[in-house]
Enzyme design. Sequence first.
Site, PDB file in Angstrom:
ATOM      1  N   ASP A 127       0.831  -1.198   0.000  1.00  0.00           N
ATOM      2  CA  ASP A 127       0.000   0.000   0.000  1.00  0.00           C
ATOM      3  C   ASP A 127       0.872   1.256   0.000  1.00  0.00           C
ATOM      4  O   ASP A 127       2.109   1.160   0.082  1.00  0.00           O
ATOM      5  CB  ASP A 127      -0.912  -0.041   1.238  1.00  0.00           C
ATOM      6  CG  ASP A 127      -2.268   0.575   0.949  1.00  0.00           C
ATOM      7  OD1 ASP A 127      -2.378   1.351  -0.018  1.00  0.00           O
ATOM      8  OD2 ASP A 127      -3.223   0.289   1.708  1.00  0.00           O
TER       9      ASP A 127
ATOM     10  N   ASP B 242     -10.287   2.677  -3.075  1.00  0.00           N
ATOM     11  CA  ASP B 242     -10.779   1.433  -2.468  1.00  0.00           C
ATOM     12  C   ASP B 242     -12.257   1.232  -2.783  1.00  0.00           C
ATOM     13  O   ASP B 242     -13.045   2.172  -2.713  1.00  0.00           O
ATOM     14  CB  ASP B 242     -10.678   1.524  -0.935  1.00  0.00           C
ATOM     15  CG  ASP B 242      -9.260   1.298  -0.443  1.00  0.00           C
ATOM     16  OD1 ASP B 242      -8.338   1.144  -1.273  1.00  0.00           O
ATOM     17  OD2 ASP B 242      -9.078   1.288   0.787  1.00  0.00           O
TER      18      ASP B 242
END
Length: 416
Positions: A162, A223
Site C-alpha cells: 500500500d 478502495d
Amino acid sequence: MPSRSWLLSLAISLLAIVWTAVGLDNGLALTPPMGWMTWQRFRCITDCAKYPDECISERLIKRTADLMVEKGYADAGYKYIVIDDCWLEKNRSDDGYLLEDRARFPHGMKALAHYVHSKGLLFGIYENYGNKTCAGYPGIYGHEKVDISRFADWGIDYIKVDGCYFYGNDYSKGYELLQKTLNSTGRPIVYSCSYPAYEDESSIPTDFQLLADNCNLWRNYDDIQDSWNSVTQIVDWFALKQDHIAKFAGPGHWNDPDMLLIGNYGLSYEQSKTQMALWAILAAPLLMSNDLTNIRKEYEEILLNKRIIEIDQDPLGIQGLRVYRRSSIEVWTRKISPVNIDEYSYAVAFCSRRTDGSPYEFTTTLRRIGLKFTMGYTIQDVYSGDEWDGIYLSNTNLTVRVPPTGVVFLKATVLI
Ligand SMILES: *[C@@H]1O[C@H](CO)[C@@H](O)[C@H](O)[C@H]1NC(C)=O
Ligand SMILES: *[C@@H]1O[C@H](CO)[C@@H](O)[C@H](O)[C@H]1NC(C)=O
Ligand SMILES: *[C@@H]1O[C@H](CO)[C@@H](O)[C@H](O)[C@H]1NC(C)=O
Ligand SMILES: *[C@@H]1O[C@H](CO)[C@@H](O)[C@H](O)[C@H]1NC(C)=O
C-alpha cells in the site's frame, strides 16, 4: 501444409510471447490472480473478544482456507488467501523485526502459511511503502530488505504493498526497489502495487510501462466500498481511462479495480452479476472479500460460474473496453480466445444503469459493437450456459432485455 488449428495455436503462442515480453518477468500471474482478501469485508476488526468470528486472526484465515476448499472455490481457481492491513503488532521488535499480533496470530505467520499451503492454497500478506500502514501499523520504509527476506522465510506467495504515509516525491522508485528486493529472495512472490491509486488521487501522472515492468498487478483507483455506487464509480473510471490503461494489461501484469463485493451487504443479486461480468471483461483479479461461512447460494453460484471465470482467465489476457453508451445502457466487449487467424471471439456485457422497473429492451447488430467477422459467431448466455440457436452474422439484429442495474452477459465465439 500446416493445419488451421496448428496456425491458430502458433498465433496464440506468438501473441503470448509478445505480451509477456513487455512486463515483469517473474513467471507469475499469467492470468489475473484469483483468491480472497480480508479488507473489504473484515477491514481492521481487531477486537477478537467482541467479534471472534470477524477479527483479523489466524482463526479467520484457517476457517476461510478450509471453506475455500470445501465449497469448491479452490477448484474453481481461487488460490490466494491474502491478509490485508491490521495483522501486525503496533511496534517492531527491539531488534527491528516486524511482529505479527501475538494474541491474534499465536502460532505465527510461518505456521499459518504452512497451514494455507497444506490446503493446496497460496498465502499473501500486506505491507505499506511508507512509515506506517494505512491503519497505523509499522511500515516497510527503511526496512525493505529485512522485512521482505522475513516474508520469504515465512513462505508468502503474494504481497500487496500500500502507499499511505509516504512523504517522498517518487513512489515508483521505492516500488521498483521493492521489486528488486522481492526478486533477490529467489521466492516467486506475486507483487501488487497500490501506488497508482495514490498518484491518481494527487493528479500525478503514472508511468504505466514502469508499473508493468515492476508489478504483477496494481490498484488504479479508490478502495471499493460495499455499494453499487462504488462499483459504478470504479467502472466509470476504467471506461474514462481505458484508451490509456487497457494496453498495459496482459499476462503477468494487470490493472486491478479492487475486490469483489459479492456475498456481502451492499449489492443486489443483479448488481452482483454485473460486478462479476465487468470484472471478467476488465481482465481483473478476482479477489473475493466476504464471509464464506454464510454466503447465500445464489451469490456463491455467481462467484463459481465456470464460464465467467474462464473469460476472466482467458490466456490472451486482453483487457476489455466500453464500446457503447446511450440511454443508460452500456456495452462492454473483451477479445478472448478462440481466435480464427486474426478474428477474435468476444465476451459481451450489456449493462444497465437504469432504475425504471422493467428490463430494458436493447437491439443492436454485432457489427455496431465491433464484432465484424463475416462468417459469423455462435452465441452463448454466459450466466445460464444456454446456447442461442443459429449463427449470428455481424449484420443480424440481436435483441436483449437488460434488468435494472443488471447485465446480460454473452460469449460470441467465432466460427472456426
Ligand atoms: C511503541 O513505540 C513507541 C515509540 O517508540 C512507544 O512510545 C510506545 O509505548 C510503544 N508501544 C508499545 C505498545 O510498546
Ligand atoms: C518517515 O518519517 C521521517 C521522519 O518523520 C521522514 O523524514 C521520512 O521522510 C518519512 N519517510 C517516508 C517514506 O514517508
Ligand atoms: C528475477 O528476475 C529475473 C529476470 O527478470 C527472472 O528471470 C526471475 O524469474 C526472477 N525471479 C524471481 C524469484 O522473481
Ligand atoms: C433491426 O433493428 C433495427 C432497430 O431496432 C430496426 O430498425 C430494423 O428494422 C431491424 N432489422 C431487421 C432486419 O429486423
